[in-house]
Design an enzyme around this catalytic site. Structure first.
Site, PDB file in Angstrom:
ATOM      1  CD  GLU A 167      -2.446   2.486  -3.415  1.00  0.00           C
ATOM      2  OE1 GLU A 167      -3.354   3.302  -3.591  1.00  0.00           O
ATOM      3  OE2 GLU A 167      -1.770   2.452  -2.376  1.00  0.00           O
ATOM      4  CG  ASP A 206      -1.800   1.192   1.331  1.00  0.00           C
ATOM      5  OD1 ASP A 206      -2.655   1.341   0.447  1.00  0.00           O
ATOM      6  OD2 ASP A 206      -1.644   2.003   2.268  1.00  0.00           O
TER       7      ASP A 206
END
Length: 674
Positions: free
Chosen positions: A389, A336
């Site tokens: 990401e 993330d």
């Protein structure tokens, strides 16, 4: 033996034996040795969870638990818990075991299930209660104590899957990921979650029936706030107890593997929650976070950033990745907020950050951390994938580290997502003026190994659900959704879809309630949409042209990228078998076009094999049931022409018929086209 290391941007040669001296300990135990500590303090112990935290063991013929903690600037540390009535006692005081901040204690006769914390006396005289950073289980929120666990092993039956995973070339394989939040996929009732074990009965069956290849769990590390969705972590090694225990999660993953479904875990190594019981100012000073306040403070999310240059933090985080890979058989990590890690000025205004030693905005220690993470996983866990990401144009995210890349296997294509969503939110009347929204992504498609994501972030915070983003009335929204999805599955790149999109949920995702499954039972169009996704997923999985050459420029070819007046896009997807290819005709207006000519590369007989406008999907039924015959004549820079019917707001897929010992004349005689 000597090592060469960089210190203050200068090379310094230091004998290993001298460097090891400061890590030396006189403590004799079965849990760790001096080499473990040396690697831990060097940032290269990738299995630190095997000795840090709480471990059941026997010492001096007594059964108990050894606790080991890193708190370099603590004054004193006591273990407190159920067993001590949460009082500090001298016999439960940890011993500082080396010069670099490790503390340890063995306490006999402790049993599984006991709750505990560390009572840390800080240099300024204050004291704080902290959960165990390496604790593997915790109380259900709002309580925050760590819990002793001994019996965490299960009888795995996924050896076949793990062997297959190790041999799979995922770049040339179908990857179709179903992203889900375990707490809101389905529930027992409004206030009660399904457990890991209950999910293991229904989730694998659903994923297999729907044709997805992987699931991606939103973070399952312990977190205090449901509304954070798991992205503000307090317990990195502690799986959240909201849904059950450690063995339950292992059984869920085992059940998924038995159905040939991979498991990807959303992982947050960039920043952590500031709640007092967590890592924040762990020993009263910046420990896991940066020393510099500007660098540590993540104002955008109200969290603190990890100091990714600190060796003990690197050992903590990379070991955490291997903990889930080794202990839970996780098949991949979706990392993330990589952009937040890479840039010193991410989310900061001018004057709120300090350049690196070269004057740039790159976070040099974060770059090195990411490279080491990916190198370690590739070295020690073959077949496990990592996904970034990353929302900027940072180069070489998916290139190998030896060639200057970050070493990820895949990267989310946020540019594709933004452009295509903006296009499909437009009224079809205006789409011809924004035709390049769907063609531009191919200009940079081969710069990285992309995954095309429609994630949770796109269906919250007033952005509307995926179906509600589509233009038009109820029928047109559903037709547009089907067309958009078929275009997406035809576009190069692996796929990711958030839960609820597969049956056209109209309300935005809400983490506090289950999906609107009732739509499938109550409304025929949503049932048909659900069936459409099932067919689309299996169509994708069963046709190698749609994934085998995702990252090869020979795998995609435009036939017509310039028909902006009719908002029609035509392209070919190819496989390694040069005789196999699929032709996609994508119409993003509600117009039907009869006797429409398209160029095809070869003479032969063609057949429509997929059409999003089928009545069984809720469409108008403008399908082609028989065979189609190409004729000599240039069209769209192709030598042959095929005349077709183009359905409204829909995608049609065609293939050339290849049948052994069957001439074109025989096919013509058998043709039942009307």
């Amino acid at each position: 033996m000597t090592l060469v290391e960089v210190k203050d941007d200068k090379l310094e040669i230091k004998p290993v034996r001298l460097r090891k001296e400061k890590y030396k300990t006189q403590l004799k135990n079965k849990i760790f040795n001096e080499d473990d500590l040396y690697l831990f303090h060097e940032g290269r112990n990738y299995n630190a969870y095997n000795f840090m935290g709480a471990h059941f063991t026997s010492e001096n013929r007594k059964r108990g638990v050894r606790f080991t903690l890193w708190a370099p600037r603590a004054k004193n540390i006591f273990l407190v818990g159920d067993f001590s009535n949460w009082e500090t006692k001298e016999e439960n005081k940890l011993e500082r075991i080396n010069e670099t901040g490790l503390w340890s204690i063995f306490i006999p006769r402790l049993k599984e299930g006991i709750k505990y914390k560390y009572y840390i006396e800080q240099e300024d005289g204050k004291a704080v209660l902290k959960a165990d950073p390496y604790g593997i289980y915790s109380e259900v929120r709002p309580n925050t104590a760590s819990i002793l666990c001994e019996k965490t092993k299960i009888r795995w039956s996924d050896k076949k899957w793990l062997n297959k995973r190790e041999e799979t070339n995922y770049f040339e394989s179908p990857i179709n990921i179903y992203e889900l939040h375990l707490g809101s996929w389905k529930r027992k009732d409004e206030d009660e979650f399904l457990s890991y074990d209950e999910l293991s009965i229904i989730l694998p069956k659903y994923i297999k029936e729907m044709g997805y290849t992987h699931v991606e769990f939103m973070p399952l590390n312990e977190h205090p706030l449901d509304a954070s969705w798991g992205y503000q972590v307090t317990g990195y090694y502690s799986i959240t107890s909201r849904y059950g225990d450690i063995k339950g999660l292992k059984r869920l993953i085992n059940a998924l593997h038995k159905e040939d479904i991979g498991v990807i875990l959303d992982w947050v190594p960039g920043h952590f929650c500031k709640d007092e019981q967590g890592l924040y100012m762990f020993d009263g000073t910046p420990t896991y976070e940066y020393e510099e306040k500007w660098k540590a403070d993540n104002k955008g999310w109200g969290t603190f950033n990890f100091d990714l240059g600190k060796p003990e933090v690197k050992s903590f985080l990379i070991s955490n990745a291997f903990y889930f890979i080794n202990e839970f058989h996780i098949d991949g990590l979706r990392v993330d907020a990589v952009s937040n890690m890479l840039y010193l000025n991410y989310g900061r205004n001018h004057g709120e950050w300090v350049p690196n030693i070269y004057g740039g905005n790159e976070n040099l220690e974060a770059i090195q951390f990411i490279k080491e993470l990916n190198e370690a996983i590739k070295t020690y866990s073959k077949g496990v994938i990592t996904i970034a990401e990353e929302s900027t144009s940072w180069p070489n995210v998916t290139n190998d580290t030896e060639y200057g890349g970050l070493g990820f296997d895949f990267k989310w294509n946020m540019g594709w997502m933004n452009d295509t969503l903006e296009y499909n939110e437009l009224d079809p009347i205006y789409r011809k003026y924004h035709h390049n929204k769907l063609t531009f992504p191919m200009m940079y498609n081969h710069s990285e190994k992309f995954i095309l994501p429609i994630s949770h972030d796109e269906v919250v915070h007033g952005k509307k659900s995926l179906i509600d983003k589509m233009q038009g009335d109820y029928w047109n929204k559903l037709a547009n959704l089907r067309a958009y999805m078929a275009y997406m599955y035809g576009h190069p790149g692996k796929k990711l879809m958030f839960m609820g999109c597969e049956f056209g949920q109209f309300i935005e995702w809400r983490e506090y309630e289950e999906l609107e499954w009732k739509l499938i039972d109550k409304f025929d169009m949503h049932r048909k949409t659900h069936n459409f996704f099932k067919d689309l997923n299996n169509f994708y999985k069963n046709n190698s042209e749609l994934w085998e050459l995702d990252y090869d420029q020979d795998g995609f070819q435009w036939i017509d990228a310039d028909n902006n007046e009719q908002s029609i896009y035509i392209f070919i997807r190819k496989s390694k078998n040069i005789e196999k290819y699929k032709i996609f005709v994508c119409n993003f207006t509600p117009m039907v076009y009869y006797d429409f000519n398209i160029g095809v590369p070869e003479k032969g007989v063609y057949r429509e094999i997929f059409n999003t406008d089928k009545e069984e999907y809720g469409g108008s039924g403008q399908v082609i049931k028989g065979n189609l015959f190409s004729r000599k004549g240039w069209c769209h820079n192709q030598q042959y022409t095929l005349t077709i019917k183009v359905p409204p707001m829909a995608v049609s897929v065609f293939e050339r018929i290849i049948e052994e010992n069957k001439t074109e004349e025989k096919i013509v005689k058998e043709d039942k086209y009307i």
